[in-house]
Design a protein around this motif. Sequence first.
Motif, PDB file in Angstrom:
ATOM      1  N   HIS A 168      63.445  67.571  32.952  1.00 17.43           N
ATOM      2  CA  HIS A 168      62.660  66.895  31.916  1.00 17.43           C
ATOM      3  C   HIS A 168      61.228  66.607  32.363  1.00 17.43           C
ATOM      4  O   HIS A 168      60.466  65.993  31.606  1.00 17.43           O
ATOM      5  N   GLY A 169      60.861  67.029  33.566  1.00 20.33           N
ATOM      6  CA  GLY A 169      59.497  66.824  34.032  1.00 20.33           C
ATOM      7  C   GLY A 169      59.125  65.369  34.257  1.00 20.33           C
ATOM      8  O   GLY A 169      57.967  64.986  34.091  1.00 20.33           O
ATOM      9  N   ASP A 170      60.098  64.554  34.638  1.00 16.58           N
ATOM     10  CA  ASP A 170      59.841  63.130  34.895  1.00 16.58           C
ATOM     11  C   ASP A 170      59.493  62.959  36.372  1.00 16.58           C
ATOM     12  O   ASP A 170      60.349  62.713  37.214  1.00 16.58           O
ATOM     13  N   ASP A 171      58.215  63.084  36.683  1.00 16.41           N
ATOM     14  CA  ASP A 171      57.788  63.093  38.077  1.00 16.41           C
ATOM     15  C   ASP A 171      58.015  61.755  38.771  1.00 16.41           C
ATOM     16  O   ASP A 171      58.352  61.717  39.961  1.00 16.41           O
ATOM     17  N   LEU A 172      57.806  60.658  38.064  1.00 19.29           N
ATOM     18  CA  LEU A 172      57.993  59.360  38.717  1.00 19.29           C
ATOM     19  C   LEU A 172      59.452  59.147  39.096  1.00 19.29           C
ATOM     20  O   LEU A 172      59.755  58.683  40.199  1.00 19.29           O
ATOM     21  N   LEU A 173      60.360  59.501  38.198  1.00 14.89           N
ATOM     22  CA  LEU A 173      61.776  59.411  38.543  1.00 14.89           C
ATOM     23  C   LEU A 173      62.102  60.355  39.687  1.00 14.89           C
ATOM     24  O   LEU A 173      62.886  60.012  40.586  1.00 14.89           O
ATOM     25  N   LEU A 174      61.504  61.527  39.702  1.00 15.40           N
ATOM     26  CA  LEU A 174      61.744  62.475  40.787  1.00 15.40           C
ATOM     27  C   LEU A 174      61.320  61.882  42.128  1.00 15.40           C
ATOM     28  O   LEU A 174      61.993  62.068  43.144  1.00 15.40           O
ATOM     29  N   SER A 175      60.222  61.137  42.139  1.00 18.50           N
ATOM     30  CA  SER A 175      59.794  60.502  43.387  1.00 18.50           C
ATOM     31  C   SER A 175      60.840  59.504  43.867  1.00 18.50           C
ATOM     32  O   SER A 175      61.063  59.352  45.074  1.00 18.50           O
ATOM     33  N   SER A 176      61.492  58.833  42.928  1.00 17.47           N
ATOM     34  CA  SER A 176      62.509  57.854  43.300  1.00 17.47           C
ATOM     35  C   SER A 176      63.796  58.510  43.769  1.00 17.47           C
ATOM     36  O   SER A 176      64.443  58.036  44.711  1.00 17.47           O
ATOM     37  N   THR A 177      64.178  59.629  43.131  1.00 15.06           N
ATOM     38  CA  THR A 177      65.390  60.314  43.602  1.00 15.06           C
ATOM     39  C   THR A 177      65.171  60.910  44.984  1.00 15.06           C
ATOM     40  O   THR A 177      66.068  60.861  45.843  1.00 15.06           O
ATOM     41  N   TRP A 178      63.985  61.471  45.226  1.00 12.89           N
ATOM     42  CA  TRP A 178      63.675  61.958  46.575  1.00 12.89           C
ATOM     43  C   TRP A 178      63.850  60.825  47.591  1.00 12.89           C
ATOM     44  O   TRP A 178      64.427  61.009  48.665  1.00 12.89           O
ATOM     45  N   ARG A 179      63.316  59.677  47.257  1.00 14.83           N
ATOM     46  CA  ARG A 179      63.335  58.561  48.197  1.00 14.83           C
ATOM     47  C   ARG A 179      64.751  58.072  48.475  1.00 14.83           C
ATOM     48  O   ARG A 179      65.121  57.814  49.629  1.00 14.83           O
ATOM     49  N   GLN A 180      65.555  57.930  47.439  1.00 14.23           N
ATOM     50  CA  GLN A 180      66.907  57.409  47.654  1.00 14.23           C
ATOM     51  C   GLN A 180      67.795  58.419  48.364  1.00 14.23           C
ATOM     52  O   GLN A 180      68.600  58.050  49.231  1.00 14.23           O
ATOM     53  N   LEU A 181      67.639  59.699  48.054  1.00 13.35           N
ATOM     54  CA  LEU A 181      68.384  60.719  48.795  1.00 13.35           C
ATOM     55  C   LEU A 181      67.951  60.754  50.252  1.00 13.35           C
ATOM     56  O   LEU A 181      68.786  60.936  51.162  1.00 13.35           O
ATOM     57  N   ALA A 182      66.664  60.562  50.485  1.00  9.03           N
ATOM     58  CA  ALA A 182      66.165  60.508  51.861  1.00  9.03           C
ATOM     59  C   ALA A 182      66.738  59.309  52.598  1.00  9.03           C
ATOM     60  O   ALA A 182      67.064  59.392  53.790  1.00  9.03           O
ATOM     61  N   GLY A 183      66.848  58.184  51.902  1.00 12.68           N
ATOM     62  CA  GLY A 183      67.428  57.001  52.533  1.00 12.68           C
ATOM     63  C   GLY A 183      68.868  57.223  52.966  1.00 12.68           C
ATOM     64  O   GLY A 183      69.282  56.784  54.044  1.00 12.68           O
ATOM     65  N   LEU A 184      69.639  57.930  52.143  1.00 14.69           N
ATOM     66  CA  LEU A 184      71.019  58.240  52.520  1.00 14.69           C
ATOM     67  C   LEU A 184      71.053  59.226  53.681  1.00 14.69           C
ATOM     68  O   LEU A 184      71.914  59.125  54.565  1.00 14.69           O
TER      69      LEU A 184
END
Length: 255
Positions: free
Chosen positions: A161-177
């Motif tokens: 859906h081209g939601d870049d801000l949400l994408l930044s958050s998913t990157w971050r949470q996956l990185a945290g795991l």
Amino acid sequence: MPAPRTVESDDPLDRAVWRLRSRGCWDDAAALLEPHAGRDAPAALRRAALLVERCMYTATGWAAAEDALRTAEALAADDDERGGAACERGHLAYAATVLGVRDRADEARSAFGRAAALLAPAAAGRALLDFRRGLMAEHVADSPDSARAAYRRAHAGATAHGDDLLLSSTWRQLAGLALRDGELAEARHGFTESLRIREELGFLIGTAPALAALADAAPEADADRLRTEAARLHRLMDGVPTWLAAHLTTTPADT
């Protein structure tokens, strides 16, 4: 789902709301939507989402967010709008729980469950819902495997859906795991992508947390520099997010 957006819009109102939101001026952004929010369901939901986000970043404004949510719920006329309002109610309850204001975990689960029943799998708001259910799994239920699966669904949806801000958050949470599992290279990549996107979007209020998260996976010399920059930005934002000062050496619950 009509919520605060980062899309490149030709609408002057959308651009003004984004500029204020990205600098942590949620009250001002909500005020721009207020003339429309009393009669227009999408505007009411956008306004509610802004005020819920303010709660997550500042641990204040709960009553205003509740009032805005009630308006959005009353105006919702279809499943997408009702699902979007339920998703925001769940996020408000989640914020109250993880910030230690009041345990509303059961309310959050119930609201997210309603949202899941209302939002179609391909709906624009489904990715945000998946992300927030991942936050619940990670930070309330302490179920990293469930969280990872939810974040991956959200990551795919945000990409579609081209939601870049949400994408930044998913990157971050996956990185945290990944960091939790000792996968340093994967963690650094995810945190770096999250920071890059937020800087490119100009999401200033979310940049200091992204810097602090990357510091957790960086070599010591780089980590010191990143935390120093995070602290500088945090002061520039008048101490918002309020939880960041205590988490400059750990990964906080994302927003």
